[in-house]
Design a protein around this motif. Structure first.
Motif: not given
Length: 104
Positions: A34-46, A48-61
């Motif tokens: 969970x810490x690695x997932x959070x750190x990766x998203x915090x750095x702006x990276x996507x 992708x967990x095949x078969x499960x889904x994709x987490x990505x940071x998106x900019x909200x206006x």
């Protein structure tokens, strides 16, 4: 369908029951994942967990005429990032096959 909630503790317990690891080791692994997932998203990276889904940071206006739902006061919201999740095909299929209320 009755809503069920699984907590982090429940997840650790389930992995522990199906593995040969000690519970504290499973907890360390889950925490590190969970810490690695959070750190990766915090750095702006996507992520992708095949078969499960994709987490990505998106900019909200930002918005200049938003409202505080509690007070009704008009507030300004600056542009910011949110985490978006797109489910993978296997996950979509598994959820699609859930029984609908009244069906068995």
């Amino acid at each position: 369908m009755e809503s069920k909630k699984i907590t982090k503790y429940d997840l650790i317990e389930a992995v522990y029951q199906h593995s040969a690891f000690e519970k504290r080791d499973v907890q360390k692994i889950v925490d590190q994942l969970l810490e690695e997932l959070k750190s990766t998203l915090k750095n702006g990276a996507t992520i992708e967990l095949r078969g499960f889904g994709t987490f990505e940071p998106r900019l909200r206006k930002g918005r200049s005429k938003a409202r505080n739902p509690k007070t009704g006061e008009q507030v300004t919201v600056a542009p910011h990032y949110i985490v978006a999740f797109r489910s993978g095909q296997e996950l979509k299929k598994a959820v699609w096959e859930l029984p609908v209320d009244g069906e068995k």
